[in-house]
Each structure stands twice: as structure tokens, then as C-alpha cells.
Design a protein around this motif. Structure first.
Motif, PDB file in Angstrom:
ATOM      1  N   PRO A 103       0.609  -1.457  -0.222  1.00  0.00           N
ATOM      2  CA  PRO A 103      -0.363   0.059   0.165  1.00  0.00           C
ATOM      3  C   PRO A 103       0.565   1.654   0.352  1.00  0.00           C
ATOM      4  O   PRO A 103       0.821   2.143  -0.201  1.00  0.00           O
ATOM      5  CB  PRO A 103      -0.979   0.102   1.479  1.00  0.00           C
ATOM      6  N   ALA A 104       1.890   1.131   0.611  1.00  0.00           N
ATOM      7  CA  ALA A 104       3.250   2.617   0.829  1.00  0.00           C
ATOM      8  C   ALA A 104       3.170   2.960  -0.446  1.00  0.00           C
ATOM      9  O   ALA A 104       3.781   3.661  -1.553  1.00  0.00           O
ATOM     10  CB  ALA A 104       3.709   2.163   1.874  1.00  0.00           C
ATOM     11  N   LEU A 105       4.201   1.447  -1.144  1.00  0.00           N
ATOM     12  CA  LEU A 105       4.735   1.977  -2.548  1.00  0.00           C
ATOM     13  C   LEU A 105       3.411   2.243  -3.850  1.00  0.00           C
ATOM     14  O   LEU A 105       3.511   3.232  -4.361  1.00  0.00           O
ATOM     15  CB  LEU A 105       5.263   0.358  -3.184  1.00  0.00           C
ATOM     16  N   TRP A 106       1.988   1.578  -3.344  1.00  0.00           N
ATOM     17  CA  TRP A 106       1.182   1.991  -4.230  1.00  0.00           C
ATOM     18  C   TRP A 106       0.752   3.633  -3.982  1.00  0.00           C
ATOM     19  O   TRP A 106       0.726   4.214  -4.786  1.00  0.00           O
ATOM     20  CB  TRP A 106       0.129   1.066  -4.330  1.00  0.00           C
ATOM     21  N   SER A 107       0.765   4.093  -3.307  1.00  0.00           N
ATOM     22  CA  SER A 107       0.207   5.391  -2.479  1.00  0.00           C
ATOM     23  C   SER A 107       1.124   6.876  -3.115  1.00  0.00           C
ATOM     24  O   SER A 107       1.136   7.435  -3.329  1.00  0.00           O
ATOM     25  CB  SER A 107       0.369   5.340  -1.236  1.00  0.00           C
ATOM     26  N   LEU A 108       2.691   5.851  -3.799  1.00  0.00           N
ATOM     27  CA  LEU A 108       3.389   6.855  -3.937  1.00  0.00           C
ATOM     28  C   LEU A 108       3.767   6.809  -5.491  1.00  0.00           C
ATOM     29  O   LEU A 108       5.024   7.012  -6.515  1.00  0.00           O
ATOM     30  CB  LEU A 108       5.308   6.253  -3.719  1.00  0.00           C
ATOM     31  N   ARG A 109       2.619   5.708  -6.258  1.00  0.00           N
ATOM     32  CA  ARG A 109       3.289   5.226  -7.659  1.00  0.00           C
ATOM     33  C   ARG A 109       3.523   6.757  -8.518  1.00  0.00           C
ATOM     34  O   ARG A 109       3.800   6.837  -9.528  1.00  0.00           O
ATOM     35  CB  ARG A 109       2.043   4.806  -8.500  1.00  0.00           C
ATOM     36  N   SER A 110       2.531   8.088  -8.012  1.00  0.00           N
ATOM     37  CA  SER A 110       2.013   9.062  -8.895  1.00  0.00           C
ATOM     38  C   SER A 110       3.493  10.243  -8.935  1.00  0.00           C
ATOM     39  O   SER A 110       3.788  10.338  -9.940  1.00  0.00           O
ATOM     40  CB  SER A 110       0.597   9.583  -8.683  1.00  0.00           C
ATOM     41  N   HIS A 111       4.114   9.773  -7.982  1.00  0.00           N
ATOM     42  CA  HIS A 111       5.614  10.711  -7.289  1.00  0.00           C
ATOM     43  C   HIS A 111       6.741  10.067  -8.177  1.00  0.00           C
ATOM     44  O   HIS A 111       7.075  10.904  -8.642  1.00  0.00           O
ATOM     45  CB  HIS A 111       5.660  10.559  -5.723  1.00  0.00           C
ATOM     46  N   LEU A 112       6.291   8.702  -8.008  1.00  0.00           N
ATOM     47  CA  LEU A 112       7.869   7.969  -8.618  1.00  0.00           C
ATOM     48  C   LEU A 112       6.973   7.910  -9.627  1.00  0.00           C
ATOM     49  O   LEU A 112       8.681   8.821 -11.118  1.00  0.00           O
ATOM     50  CB  LEU A 112       7.406   6.164  -8.401  1.00  0.00           C
ATOM     51  N   GLN A 113       6.100   8.188 -10.451  1.00  0.00           N
ATOM     52  CA  GLN A 113       6.518   8.608 -12.018  1.00  0.00           C
ATOM     53  C   GLN A 113       6.759  10.032 -12.224  1.00  0.00           C
ATOM     54  O   GLN A 113       7.546  10.018 -13.225  1.00  0.00           O
ATOM     55  CB  GLN A 113       5.109   8.281 -12.716  1.00  0.00           C
ATOM     56  N   GLU A 114       6.266  10.546 -11.828  1.00  0.00           N
ATOM     57  CA  GLU A 114       6.970  12.277 -11.529  1.00  0.00           C
ATOM     58  C   GLU A 114       8.623  12.650 -12.194  1.00  0.00           C
ATOM     59  O   GLU A 114       8.233  12.930 -12.598  1.00  0.00           O
ATOM     60  CB  GLU A 114       5.641  13.410 -11.243  1.00  0.00           C
ATOM     61  N   ALA A 115       8.679  12.271 -10.742  1.00  0.00           N
ATOM     62  CA  ALA A 115       9.921  12.156 -10.466  1.00  0.00           C
ATOM     63  C   ALA A 115      11.122  11.339 -11.411  1.00  0.00           C
ATOM     64  O   ALA A 115      11.876  12.002 -11.822  1.00  0.00           O
ATOM     65  CB  ALA A 115      10.103  11.371  -9.168  1.00  0.00           C
ATOM     66  N   SER A 116      10.325  10.055 -11.957  1.00  0.00           N
ATOM     67  CA  SER A 116      11.128   9.593 -13.298  1.00  0.00           C
ATOM     68  C   SER A 116      11.212  10.501 -14.068  1.00  0.00           C
ATOM     69  O   SER A 116      12.085  10.158 -14.964  1.00  0.00           O
ATOM     70  CB  SER A 116      10.363   8.499 -13.682  1.00  0.00           C
ATOM     71  N   ALA A 117      10.555  11.056 -14.848  1.00  0.00           N
ATOM     72  CA  ALA A 117       9.823  11.632 -15.975  1.00  0.00           C
ATOM     73  C   ALA A 117      10.954  13.339 -15.531  1.00  0.00           C
ATOM     74  O   ALA A 117      11.660  13.623 -16.589  1.00  0.00           O
ATOM     75  CB  ALA A 117       8.480  12.761 -15.999  1.00  0.00           C
ATOM     76  N   LEU A 118      10.407  13.724 -14.317  1.00  0.00           N
ATOM     77  CA  LEU A 118      11.450  15.286 -14.008  1.00  0.00           C
ATOM     78  C   LEU A 118      13.167  14.872 -14.136  1.00  0.00           C
ATOM     79  O   LEU A 118      14.287  15.920 -14.976  1.00  0.00           O
ATOM     80  CB  LEU A 118      11.492  15.838 -12.769  1.00  0.00           C
TER      81      LEU A 118
END
Length: 170
Positions: free
Chosen positions: A36-51
């Protein structure tokens, strides 16, 4: 990173001198991470990857994912498409004993003990400076800093823009 850490590392004695230090190896420790913690970070991780891809495309040498929970390989297969092929090749998902692989990527004297190295350091500590870095900069500066011409400098704040005052018509 590009305006302080990489410049400082380039200035210090290093095995690839005179070639500048231009990339980093990152350790991501997932030991206490739940699904659940990793799932809640998914949009943050995707944005960090794009940046990171857009702004620092060639600064990543390697990412070592350590202490990954049993579900992580499945999650990694879901998120792999967010990264280009070159980045995917730089990600190494390591098991509970990452030391043997990490010691091939990072000199054991610079690798924290929990990961199979010799360095006395934990996440809560300030960056561990070697003797050459301590002699050059003393201690790690707090807040924004640049490393230029062998010295630590504070960035110049942007000028305050002034607006023209138009006199009122009376």
C-alpha cells in the motif's frame, strides 16, 4: 547535485581523473516498504522519473534496489514502461544480501556497513566526507550551495523585479 556534488567530486582526487565525475549510483532500500505504501507513491515516482529524465538525463549511472519485498518484482514489471530502455538497464533489483553486487559498483570504503561495505553511516547522518573533502570544504554546507573554482559558494538570489510606477492622474 550537478552544481555542487558532481563538481566537488570532480575537483577531488578520483580514479578516473582528469575525466569529470558526471553520474551517480543510487541505493534505494525497500526493507520497510509495504505494497500500500509503494502504491500510494506511484504518481510521485512517475513524476520523479519524468523530471529526472527531462532535466538530468545522463547523471544516472546505476540504481541498486536493495531489500526489496517479495512483491517488488511484480511492481517493477508494472512500472518498467515508465522508463526508457537505457534507464531500465541501469536498475538492478538486488536481494536481501546486496553486498557482493554493491561492492562491484561502489568502493567498499564508501559503502555503508548495512549494505556490505566499511562505511560507518546511516540514513539520518550528514553526508560522510572523506579526508580530502574535509580538507577542502570543512563540513557539508547547509542549504543551497554551489561548488565553483575549488570553493563553496552560496547562489546569488535572483534580483527582485521592479515595476514602473505610473503616476496617477489627478
Amino acid at each position: 547535485m550537478t552544481r555542487f556534488a558532481l563538481r566537488l567530486c570532480t575537483h577531488l582526487p578520483h580514479r578516473t581523473a582528469p575525466t569529470p565525475v558526471t553520474s551517480v549510483t543510487t541505493i534505494i532500500d525497500l526493507e520497510q516498504v509495504t505494497l500500500p505504501a509503494l502504491w500510494s507513491l506511484r504518481s510521485h515516482l512517475q513524476e520523479a522519473s519524468a523530471l529526472a529524465t527531462a532535466n538530468y538525463p545522463e547523471t544516472l549511472s546505476t540504481i541498486a534496489v536493495v531489500n526489496s519485498p517479495s512483491f517488488f518484482p511484480t511492481v517493477w514489471n508494472w512500472i518498467k514502461p515508465w522508463f526508457d530502455e537505457g534507464t531500465r538497464r541501469k536498475v538492478h533489483v538486488l536481494g536481501k544480501d546486496p553486498g557482493p553486487t554493491l561492492r562491484t559498483l561502489i568502493d567498499p570504503k564508501d559503502l555503508p556497513k548495512p549494505y556490505g561495505g566499511e562505511l560507518e553511516w546511516t540514513f539520518e547522518d550528514e553526508p560522510a566526507l572523506d579526508e580530502e573533502a574535509k580538507a577542502l570544504i570543512g563540513e557539508m554546507p547547509k542549504g543551497p550551495a554551489l561548488f565553483e573554482d575549488g570553493e563553496v559558494r552560496r547562489p546569488t538570489p535572483p534580483s527582485l523585479e521592479t515595476t514602473d510606477v505610473v503616476p496617477s492622474k489627478s
